[in-house]
Design an enzyme around this catalytic site. Structure first.
Site, PDB file in Angstrom:
ATOM      1  N   CYS A  76       2.116  -3.059   3.537  1.00  0.00           N
ATOM      2  CA  CYS A  76       2.491  -3.315   2.149  1.00  0.00           C
ATOM      3  C   CYS A  76       1.440  -2.614   1.307  1.00  0.00           C
ATOM      4  O   CYS A  76       0.232  -2.771   1.565  1.00  0.00           O
ATOM      5  CB  CYS A  76       2.517  -4.814   1.846  1.00  0.00           C
ATOM      6  SG  CYS A  76       2.750  -5.211   0.087  1.00  0.00           S
TER       7      CYS A  76
ATOM      8  N   CYS B 197       6.205   1.779  -1.937  1.00  0.00           N
ATOM      9  CA  CYS B 197       6.493   0.397  -1.551  1.00  0.00           C
ATOM     10  C   CYS B 197       7.150   0.439  -0.183  1.00  0.00           C
ATOM     11  O   CYS B 197       8.193   1.082  -0.012  1.00  0.00           O
ATOM     12  CB  CYS B 197       7.427  -0.239  -2.581  1.00  0.00           C
ATOM     13  SG  CYS B 197       8.078  -1.863  -2.136  1.00  0.00           S
TER      14      CYS B 197
END
Length: 265
Positions: free
Chosen positions: A189, A75
């Site tokens: 992302c 992440c």
């Protein structure tokens, strides 16, 4: 005796599957545990202080429960904010995920690149540093989108992404001064590579998209080189910090990634 300790992947949602998949291809015998912090999802709209406190505490619990040989923070938001805190707290090798600005700059011919991430990621000083170190001769435009994260989660659950909605998000980059010159976009992302077909369709295949997944997989393979693995593949495990109808809708897709055992934390 073969070492059955897993590699543990951690994300706020299912975006980290874009890192797990290339790792599984390189290390097919590796036991894999994938953890989605569904109770804290999405991270991109949370404060830095909240993420910096939440992620190390949660990974500490997960390390005790699953005894991983290595943890991957799959992440960008959690990595750019909490990576140093996690490394200070845990005696486990930690691999983070940061925006792939270096390979994007190497690919760009126009010297204008885009960074598409969450709002929390694109404003981080870490991104400033990457741009200064690896793309000093480029114009680096940024845009944060929580909506695109939600579209990616829904897409994995079986909902076809609307190209028009994806295109509208991309206009947050291309609508900026010199945005029409962008030839490479960094998927900053881990959710966004799951929408690669829709992203390419929205740009008319005129833009190259890059992400860190393959590079992270190679890093994991390097760090675990020479380690023992089970002789036979071990079924992968997916863990949600909170289960709901939304997470249950993801179960068929998780199975396609080899994650066939589903648990709550």
């Amino acid at each position: 005796m073969a070492d059955r300790r897993p590699i543990l992947f951690f994300d706020s949602g299912v975006g980290g599957l874009s890192v797990l998949a290339p790792t599984a291809r390189l290390l097919p015998q590796a036991p894999l545990v994938y953890v989605a912090d569904s109770a804290g999802f999405p991270y991109g709209t949370r404060s830095e202080a909240e993420i910096a406190a939440r992620v190390p505490a949660l990974l500490g619990r997960l390390a005790e429960r699953y005894d991983p040989r290595l943890i991957v923070i799959a992440c960008n938001t959690a990595s750019t904010i909490a990576l140093q805190h996690v490394r200070a707290a845990l005696d486990v090798p930690i691999v983070g995920t940061v925006p792939a600005i270096k390979p994007a700059a190497a690919l760009s011919r126009t010297r204008v690149i885009g960074v598409l991430g969450t709002e929390a990621t694109v404003r981080q000083p870490y991104v400033d540093d990457l741009a200064a170190r690896f793309a000093a001769d480029c114009v680096v435009l940024r845009h944060g989108s929580a909506e695109l994260v939600a579209i990616a989660e829904a897409a994995l659950g079986g909902e076809a992404p609307a190209v028009a909605a994806v295109a509208e998000t991309l206009r947050g980059l291309t609508g900026q001064p010199r945005g029409e010159e962008i030839d490479v976009i960094v998927n900053a992302c881990t959710h966004f590579p799951l929408l690669e077909d829709a992203l390419r369709a929205a740009t008319g295949n005129r833009v190259e998209f890059v992400d860190g997944g393959p590079g992270i997989a190679r890093r994991i393979a390097h760090l675990t080189e020479g380690q023992q693995w089970p002789a036979e593949p071990v079924p992968g495990r997916a863990v949600f910090t909170a289960r709901s109808a939304r997470t249950e809708a993801l179960v068929p897709a998780l199975a396609r990634y080899g994650l066939v055992e589903i648990e709550g934390l």
